[in-house]
Scaffold this motif. Structure first.
Motif, short mmCIF file in Angstrom:
data_model
loop_
_atom_site.label_atom_id
_atom_site.label_comp_id
_atom_site.label_asym_id
_atom_site.label_seq_id
_atom_site.Cartn_x
_atom_site.Cartn_y
_atom_site.Cartn_z
N TYR A 152 0.84 -1.20 0.00
CA TYR A 152 0.00 0.00 0.00
C TYR A 152 0.89 1.26 0.00
CZ TYR A 152 -3.23 -3.38 2.22
OH TYR A 152 -3.98 -4.48 2.54
N THR A 153 1.89 1.24 0.87
CA THR A 153 2.78 2.41 1.00
C THR A 153 3.46 2.72 -0.32
OG1 THR A 153 3.18 1.75 3.31
CG2 THR A 153 4.68 3.37 2.36
N SER A 154 3.95 1.69 -0.98
CA SER A 154 4.62 1.89 -2.27
C SER A 154 3.65 2.43 -3.31
CB SER A 154 5.25 0.58 -2.76
OG SER A 154 4.25 -0.35 -3.18
N GLY A 155 2.38 1.99 -3.22
CA GLY A 155 1.38 2.47 -4.18
C GLY A 155 1.12 3.96 -4.05
N PHE A 156 0.93 4.43 -2.82
CA PHE A 156 0.67 5.86 -2.61
C PHE A 156 1.90 6.69 -3.00
CE2 PHE A 156 -2.03 3.93 0.92
CZ PHE A 156 -3.13 3.82 0.09
N ALA A 157 3.09 6.17 -2.67
CA ALA A 157 4.32 6.86 -3.06
C ALA A 157 4.47 6.89 -4.58
CB ALA A 157 5.53 6.19 -2.42
N MET A 173 -2.59 9.38 3.02
CA MET A 173 -2.59 7.91 2.98
C MET A 173 -1.18 7.35 3.12
SD MET A 173 -5.73 7.16 2.83
CE MET A 173 -5.60 5.40 2.51
N LEU A 174 -0.22 8.01 2.50
CA LEU A 174 1.17 7.57 2.64
C LEU A 174 1.64 7.68 4.08
CD1 LEU A 174 3.86 6.69 1.39
CD2 LEU A 174 4.32 9.10 0.85
N LEU A 175 1.34 8.78 4.73
CA LEU A 175 1.74 8.97 6.13
C LEU A 175 1.05 7.96 7.04
CD1 LEU A 175 1.73 12.87 6.36
CD2 LEU A 175 3.72 11.36 6.23
N CYS A 176 -0.23 7.69 6.80
CA CYS A 176 -0.95 6.69 7.60
C CYS A 176 -0.33 5.31 7.44
CB CYS A 176 -2.42 6.65 7.20
SG CYS A 176 -3.39 8.07 7.72
N SER A 177 0.04 4.97 6.20
CA SER A 177 0.64 3.65 5.93
C SER A 177 2.01 3.53 6.60
CB SER A 177 0.77 3.43 4.43
OG SER A 177 -0.49 3.49 3.81
N LEU A 178 2.80 4.60 6.52
CA LEU A 178 4.11 4.60 7.19
C LEU A 178 3.96 4.47 8.69
CD1 LEU A 178 5.94 7.40 5.15
CD2 LEU A 178 6.49 4.95 5.16
#
Length: 444
Positions: free
Chosen positions: A370-375, A403-408
């Motif tokens: 997920y994190t890679s997707g938002f990035a 979303m990236l911050l939430c995933s991190l």
């Protein structure tokens, strides 16, 4: 009749119905039936339980909006791998792709093994032979998939419809025939929050459990290359699928909390089954067991559908075996599917505990995906501003950044909460670089 594809090309035969079915089937497994108990033991309050489910539901919905942009602007099989490779290069793509594939192989093995255990409850003569029954189930599914995408997708549609109907019936039964718990029964005075005096660990544990249950909300994106019109169909498939999942999950939790006292729920290993037994007695156990098997079969079939497509795309980009690009006349990535099934069978035969441990580790990699997707979304907007985008995520760049911050934040929380599994996950990341160099050397 479907025309055979050109050599090594996937068939464009899928539409909105399949997209919704594979999203529901690839997400809803046994998690919604098993996780409410451990979550109740941690939190002990109905309002807090529902708050966390709503929070992760929102995450999945907003994540879907981001993924639709990626899936329609880069409509290729493989989802997170494809986006990471396009945005950050071959090594990033290899890391995301191989870990996503291995994680799903372990989840696939664990799921089929669990299904064989439930089958042994219905047919006691199978007790002791669960690994072989699980391997046999997986081989039968592999044969179905080998015949072609049309048959495998139809099977997925049927499993998803049965699963959805079953869960809505469960909710209706709880409200029609169940007795509502009292205000006093709706609170657990021995929860981990009360016992430890801290909210942090119980909330992180519960979020992990709910994230695990929601994993799969992005499944339709794996098939954008095989969709007849992804720019029109993918938004409908993904939004329709995730909204249906959210409705089912929230309603099921409300139904369980409606009739099961919190003290009983906190001790439950299979909350939905305990709710049905409370209403209809012990004789209802076989019905619940049968539904569990159907539920697992649906998610296993979805995993066997999308996971080989990751290897197919990696092979096409020279990041896996050249033979991995082979597609049979039915539209199945044949070699990639056989490798996927073989690895899952191997994990089954070495034991359920190994599969379960690998599934725990896989949760880390799923969120990494997920994190890679938002990035990737942010990077592609910056690096390729002229890339055609039939769908654009609303509230850009705020939404993908949030979303990236939430995933991190979740990744950090997962590492802290489960250091043992996270250590193995980080080890896999370290090993991935020499593996990447080896693969590149072989493909030169």
């Amino acid at each position: 009749m479907t025309q055979p594809s050109a050599k090594n090309e996937l068939l464009k035969i899928l539409g909105v119905g399949f997209g919704i079915a594979v999203t529901v089937g690839g997400t809803i497994g046994t998690g919604i039936l098993r996780k409410p108990g451990p979550i109740a033991a941690q939190l002990g309050e109905s309002w807090l339980i529902m708050l966390l489910w709503v929070a992760v539901s929102l995450y999945a919905f907003l994540g879907t909006l981001c993924t639709i942009e990626l899936g329609t602007s880069v409509p290729k099989a493989g989802a997170w791998y494809v986006y990471a490779q396009r945005a950050f290069g071959n090594y990033a793509g290899f890391v995301v792709g191989i870990n996503s594939w291995l994680g799903t192989c372990s989840a696939l093995g664990f799921g089929v093994y669990t299904m064989s255990e439930y089958l042994a409850l219905l047919i006691p003569k199978l007790t002791g032979y669960e690994p072989y029954v699980a391997a046999a189930i997986l081989l039968v599914l592999t044969c179905i998939h080998w015949i072609g995408l049309a048959l495998a997708s139809s099977f997925q549609n049927i499993m998803s419809v049965l699963k959805g109907i079953g869960l809505f019936v469960f909710v209706a039964v709880c409200y029609i025939y169940g007795d509502e718990v009292t205000a006093e029964q709706a609170r657990n005075t021995t929860s981990q929050i009360i016992s430890t005096g801290s909210w942090i660990a119980p909330v992180i544990f519960s979020l992990q459990a709910i994230f695990y249950t929601y994993d799969g909300w992005h499944t339709a994106a794996y098939f954008s290359e095989e969709d007849k019109d992804p720019s029109k169909n993918l938004p409908k498939s993904m939004i329709g699928g995730v909204l249906l999942i959210i409705a089912i999950y929230l309603l099921c939790n409300m139904a369980i909390l409606h009739i099961l006292p919190m003290s009983e729920l906190a001790q439950s290993k299979l909350a939905a089954a305990d709710a049905i037994r409370l209403i209809f007695g012990e004789g209802s156990g076989k019905i619940v067991t049968l539904f569990l098997m159907i539920s697992i079969l649906g998610i296993v079939n979805a995993q066997l559908l999308f996971n080989p497509r990751v290897l197919y795309s990696m092979s096409r980009d020279g990041l896996f075996l050249p033979a991995g690009t082979n597609v049979n006349t039915g539209g199945t990535p044949a070699v990639a599917m056989l490798i996927t099934s073989a690895v899952a069978v191997f994990l089954i035969l070495i034991g359920k505990e190994a599969c379960e441990k690998l599934s725990d580790i896989a949760t880390f990699f799923f969120v990494l995906g997920y994190t890679s997707g938002f990035a990737s979304l942010l990077a592609l907007r910056r690096n390729e501003p002229s890339l055609p985008r039939p769908w654009k995520v609303p509230a850009y760049p705020v939404l993908p950044v949030v979303m990236l911050l939430c995933s991190l934040a979740f990744l950090v929380g997962a590492v802290v909460q489960d250091l043992a599994s996270s250590q193995y996950a980080l080890l896999f990341l370290v090993i991935s670089y020499p593996a990447f160099l080896f693969v590149r050397k072989v493909n030169r």
